[in-house]
Write an enzyme that holds these catalytic residues in place. Structure first.
Site, PDB file in Angstrom:
ATOM      1  CG  ASP A  10      -1.899  -1.470   1.575  1.00 53.79           C
ATOM      2  OD1 ASP A  10      -2.204  -1.704   0.161  1.00 53.79           O
ATOM      3  OD2 ASP A  10      -2.275  -1.686   1.724  1.00 53.79           O
ATOM      4  CE  LYS A  32      -4.370  -6.267  -0.523  1.00 50.90           C
ATOM      5  NZ  LYS A  32      -4.828  -4.928  -0.841  1.00 50.90           N
ATOM      6  CG  ASP A  59      -6.781  -5.608  -3.273  1.00 49.50           C
ATOM      7  OD1 ASP A  59      -8.710  -6.012  -3.946  1.00 49.50           O
ATOM      8  OD2 ASP A  59      -7.081  -5.352  -2.618  1.00 49.50           O
ATOM      9  CE  LYS A  61     -11.336  -4.542  -2.247  1.00 49.14           C
ATOM     10  NZ  LYS A  61     -10.125  -4.129  -1.902  1.00 49.14           N
ATOM     11  CG  LEU A  62     -12.827  -4.498 -12.395  1.00 53.47           C
ATOM     12  CD1 LEU A  62     -11.156  -4.954 -11.461  1.00 53.47           C
ATOM     13  CD2 LEU A  62     -12.764  -5.254 -14.121  1.00 53.47           C
ATOM     14  CG  ASP A  64     -19.172  -1.004 -15.018  1.00 50.88           C
ATOM     15  OD1 ASP A  64     -20.073  -1.192 -15.450  1.00 50.88           O
ATOM     16  OD2 ASP A  64     -18.562   0.595 -15.277  1.00 50.88           O
ATOM     17  CB  THR A 119     -13.982  -5.437   6.755  1.00 51.68           C
ATOM     18  OG1 THR A 119     -13.063  -5.413   6.088  1.00 51.68           O
ATOM     19  CG2 THR A 119     -14.245  -7.458   7.163  1.00 51.68           C
ATOM     20  N   GLY A 210       0.079  -6.097   5.421  1.00 54.48           N
ATOM     21  CA  GLY A 210       0.484  -5.049   5.040  1.00 54.48           C
ATOM     22  C   GLY A 210       1.119  -4.453   5.937  1.00 54.48           C
ATOM     23  NE  ARG A 211      -2.334  -1.127   8.289  1.00 56.92           N
ATOM     24  CZ  ARG A 211      -3.599  -0.249   8.971  1.00 56.92           C
ATOM     25  NH1 ARG A 211      -3.951   0.346   9.252  1.00 56.92           N
ATOM     26  NH2 ARG A 211      -4.352  -1.693   8.522  1.00 56.92           N
TER      27      ARG A 211
END
Ligand code: C5P
Length: 232
Positions: A10, A32, A59, A61-62, A64, A119, A210-211
């Site tokens: 990120d 990611k 990532d 997140k499509l 449509d 979430t 991640g972090r």
């Protein structure tokens, strides 16, 4: 692909991402790439990181209409990503179209994973904003089952849901789980967390971290610790 640790890169720029990945001399973690980095740097960042030997979970997140998602997925497939995702809320028709778009002429394709309910969505917001009155757990399981019936490979979910998802959709249906923290680490803004060892015990297939890695004083050691707790 087996159990693995996916590092959530990120970062806001290519420069920050490469500076981080340069620390992993000789190692090629599965990474990611999310919306921030992709929209800042465009598809070239994916090509460059692939060329450096990383597996990539894109990532984006499509969500449509089916035809648009199908065409967009064909573009992502040509970028040779290893895993990508969409919102199960786009319906079965959208998920099936996405799979068609992702499938390359030789029949191969990246793994396709569904996001169920984010979430960040509370049961109150689900009821008030979306008019979804069923309990959250039931909604998440229903989305997971619809994703499985559409032919998808798995879902993003909390490690706390991984067992139930496997129960409902089969052991082979992948659970990709963020919300992972070391037992002695900082939870940050994550609320429902598990350690890598707990995520392994409960049957997660991939953990997205991640972090705990990116913000560690020694990210490579933190990554190795995740790998040994989760995989080895
Ligand atoms: O830094 P941290 O380990 O919390 O990062 C988790 C990653 O997983 C972030 O990229 C976050 O956006 C993503 N994620 C999440 N929870 C979800 C879905 C995705 O934390 N439900």
């Amino acid at each position: 692909m087996g159990k693995d640790v996916i590092i959530a890169c990120d970062f806001a720029s290519r420069e920050a991402t490469l500076q981080f990945l340069d620390r992993f001399t000789g190692k090629k973690p599965f990474i990611k790439i999310g919306m921030e980095l992709y929209y800042a740097e465009g598809p070239q960042i994916v090509r460059d990181l692939k060329a450096r030997g990383h597996k990539i979970f894109l990532d984006l997140k499509l969500h449509d209409i089916p035809n648009t998602v199908k065409k967009a997925m064909a573009v992502l497939s040509r970028l040779d990503v290893d895993m990508t995702n969409l919102h199960a809320a786009g319906t079965r028709a959208m998920m099936e179209a996405a799979l068609e778009g992702l499938t390359r002429p030789d029949g191969t394709r990246p793994l396709l994973i569904a996001v169920t309910q984010l979430t960040s969505t509370s049961p109150e917001a689900m009821e008030k904003d979306l008019l979804i009155e069923k309990p959250m757990e039931q909604v998440v399981m229903h989305y997971a089952k619809t994703a499985a019936a559409s032919g998808l490979d798995g879902v993003v979910c909390s490690p706390l849901e991984a067992e139930a998802v496997h129960g409902a959709c089969g052991k082979g249906f992948l659970t990709v789980t963020p919300g992972v923290r070391f037992a002695d680490g900082d939870k940050g803004d994550q609320v429902r967390v598990m350690t890598p060892a707990q995520a392994k015990a409960i049957g997660s297939d991939y953990i997205v971290v991640g972090r705990p890695i990116t913000a560690a004083s020694d990210p490579v050691a933190a990554y190795e610790r995740c790998l040994s707790e989760f995989v080895g």
